[in-house]
Design an enzyme around this catalytic site. Structure first.
Site, PDB file in Angstrom:
ATOM      1  CG  ASP A  46      34.361  31.670  46.309  1.00  0.00           C
ATOM      2  OD1 ASP A  46      35.285  32.264  45.582  1.00  0.00           O
ATOM      3  OD2 ASP A  46      33.113  31.880  46.160  1.00  0.00           O
TER       4      ASP A  46
ATOM      5  CG  ASP B 187      34.301  29.783  42.722  1.00  0.00           C
ATOM      6  OD1 ASP B 187      34.487  28.451  42.384  1.00  0.00           O
ATOM      7  OD2 ASP B 187      33.204  29.567  43.696  1.00  0.00           O
TER       8      ASP B 187
ATOM      9  CD  GLU C 282      29.329  30.958  47.141  1.00  0.00           C
ATOM     10  OE1 GLU C 282      30.132  31.061  45.948  1.00  0.00           O
ATOM     11  OE2 GLU C 282      30.135  30.247  47.431  1.00  0.00           O
TER      12      GLU C 282
ATOM     13  CB  SER D  40      27.969  29.236  45.628  1.00  0.00           C
ATOM     14  OG  SER D  40      27.829  27.675  46.387  1.00  0.00           O
TER      15      SER D  40
END
Length: 557
Positions: A78, A120, A442, A468
């Site tokens: 990410d 993740d 995100e 997150s």
């Protein structure tokens, strides 16, 4: 053995000839075949060392009487995907991981699995697959990164993002920014705070699918490799006893994970992933189901970025089992749930000791009486939204201010860095949901920019995208219904007054029902930004809303 479907009998002689081509001896062919699903690659810091974990698992499986067979799983970082179109592919990779693991395991008729995720989406993706395939399975992650050190202070990846914002605001010089760049992420492993990867690895322990220490033993510790060997021993024990994931992952174990989630102050992404995992065992719940759990569960840990403790310190303090032992004192844990160790949760945590009451607060002295996450509802989010309550400054628990509306992340960041957002504002970023993004990006860059500008305790951010564990402040995400399907967030106009009341779990816009109805009548859907490829197919299939972006694919049982 399940694998006998593939390898036993004269009719399967062709299959055995192919196993011969792999170099298997007759003795190895006769043993249980254990698939080792490894997320190893050379682009994700949390996965660069998973080849060593795979090797250790293979040793454990072989020593315990099985034949280990490694096959790969993809993984997206990410952090590397942040700030460009790549982030649209992060959440959707979870379903690719689950689907491809299912395909490999069933096509090759493995007798058991050891799953090696770390970052993740690999953790929930593999747990979803474990529940779906339902053959004896153990999960062993690659472990967390050690905290960085910059000028005498511990740091992590979120410190890096905030340093960029501070530099853009003229609050940090280039030399200090360079110190952060070279010191924030010092080792391999999942990023060192209570972000999504570490949240899900810790919750794997709470679910009973990982051995003690799965979520907290640092990646670079030798104890991590020992854990991997024990995972190999353990899966063979599960195969012999025919203990399967759906014996372990039950309604009560999901509730245990949700309870531990609240105590640890995990990532808001857990509100996407736990429902998706639960969906695979036939337990569907709306995310608002989390509120009753949160109301009765004390928040015992303030791990970065909510506080100044890191996963390595949680490990030293006794880890997830010590947290569960504290929670059990209040009767908050279903202790009869089974674990991969063969023990019940109650038996497993009985000897756990809280070695540091500052890192893991005793239940008698929590950071707060309520859990780390809250689900807010109201006329702006009738189906719910999620906030990491434990990371919100006290003065922002209730906030009211004018909406500053943006239809994508990039436009919001430009406004924030350009000084166009001021104290008291409520930044609204929409068309970033599962369908609208597509892919539900995100929003760490905007929250970090707000923090870096010194506005983290005076500006709120609301989005139908996601946040997150790295997000802090009054950052409210997962707003549902999303803008792309005509949810109320699509109808917000510049200057509308937004009312946030986290203690009351409410999120409202001060606009009359009639005015909202009129706006809805005039609303027109936006053309999606991605119209071809897997992402477009995902957007077409995904169920918009709070069920963890679960794909409804025809024919799937």
């Amino acid at each position: 053995m399940i694998s006998d479907n593939m390898k036993a009998g004269k009719q399967q002689a062709p299959a055995r000839s192919l196993l011969n081509a792999l170099g298997f001896t007759p003795e190895e062919i006769r043993k249980p075949l254990i698939g080792i699903v490894s997320g190893y690659n050379e682009i994700v810091p949390g996965h660069i060392d998973l080849d060593k974990i795979s090797d250790a698992v293979k040793l454990g499986v072989a020593e315990a009487g099985g034949t280990p067979v490694v096959f790969p799983a993809i993984a997206v970082c990410d952090g590397l995907a942040m700030g460009h179109i790549g982030m649209k592919y992060s959440l959707v990779s979870r379903d690719l991981i689950a689907d491809s693991t299912e395909a490999m395991a069933i096509a090759h008729q493995f007798d058991g699995l050891v799953m090696i995720p770390n970052c993740d989406k690999t953790v929930p993706g593999m747990l979803m697959a474990a529940a779906r395939i339902n053959i004896p399975t153990v999960v062993v992650s690659g472990g967390p990164m050690l905290a960085g050190h910059v000028r005498g202070e511990k740091t992590s990846l979120s410190s890096m993002f905030e340093a960029v914002g501070a530099n853009a605001a003229g609050k940090m010089d280039d030399e200090t920014l360079d110190c952060f760049e070279n010191g924030a992420c010092p080792t391999c492993g999942s990023c060192s705070g209570m972000y999504t990867a570490n949240s899900m690895n810790c919750l794997t322990e709470a679910l009973g699918m990982g051995l003690r220490g799965n979520g907290t033993i640092p990646a670079v510790y030798s104890e991590r490799r020992k854990l991997a060997k024990r995972a190999g021993y353990t899966v063979m024990d599960l195969v012999r006893k025919d203990v399967r994931p759906r014996d372990i992952m039950t309604r009560d174990s999901i509730l245990n994970a949700l309870t531990v989630d609240m105590a640890l102050g995990c990532s808001t992404n857990s509100m996407l992933h736990l429902p998706a995992i639960a969906h695979e065992i036939g337990f569907d719940f709306d995310i608002a189901f989390a509120n009753p759990i949160s109301e009765q569960t004390p928040n015992l840990c303030h791990l970065a970025p909510a506080g100044h403790h890191y996963i390595e310190e949680l490990n030293e303090a006794g880890g997830v089992y010590a947290v569960m032992h504290e929670l059990a004192k209040k009767g908050l844990i279903h202790e009869d749930c089974l674990t991969v160790s063969g023990k019940t949760i109650g038996q497993a945590i009985a000897g756990a000791v809280n070695l540091n009451p500052e890192v893991i607060r005793p239940v008698e002295n929590p950071y707060s009486e309520k859990g780390g996450l809250a689900v807010l509802t109201g006329n702006m989010a009738p189906d719910g939204s999620v906030v990491k309550r434990s990371a919100v400054a006290p003065q922002m628990m209730r906030h009211e201010g004018p909406a500053r509306v943006f239809d994508c992340e990039e436009d919001a960041i430009k406004a924030i860095k350009g000084g166009k957002i001021v104290s008291g504002d409520v930044v609204v970023i929409r068309y970033e949901g599962p369908k609208g993004g597509p892919g539900m990006r995100e929003m760490l860059n905007p929250t970090s920019a707000i923090a870096g500008m010194g506005l983290g305790e005076s500006v709120a951010l609301i989005t139908d995208g996601r946040f997150s564990g790295a997000s802090r402040g009054a950052s409210i995400g997962h707003v549902s219904p999303e803008a792309a399907v005509g949810g109320p967030i699509a109808l917000i106009e510049e200057g509308d007054i937004i009312e946030i009341d986290i203690p009351a779990m409410r999120l409202n816009v001060r606009v009359s029902e009639q005015e909202m109805a009129d706006r809805k009548a005039n609303w027109k859907p936006r053309k999606p930004s991605v119209t071809t490829g897997y992402l477009a197919r995902y957007a077409a299939m995904v169920t918009s809303g709070n069920r963890g972006a679960v794909l409804e694919i025809p024919g799937r049982e």
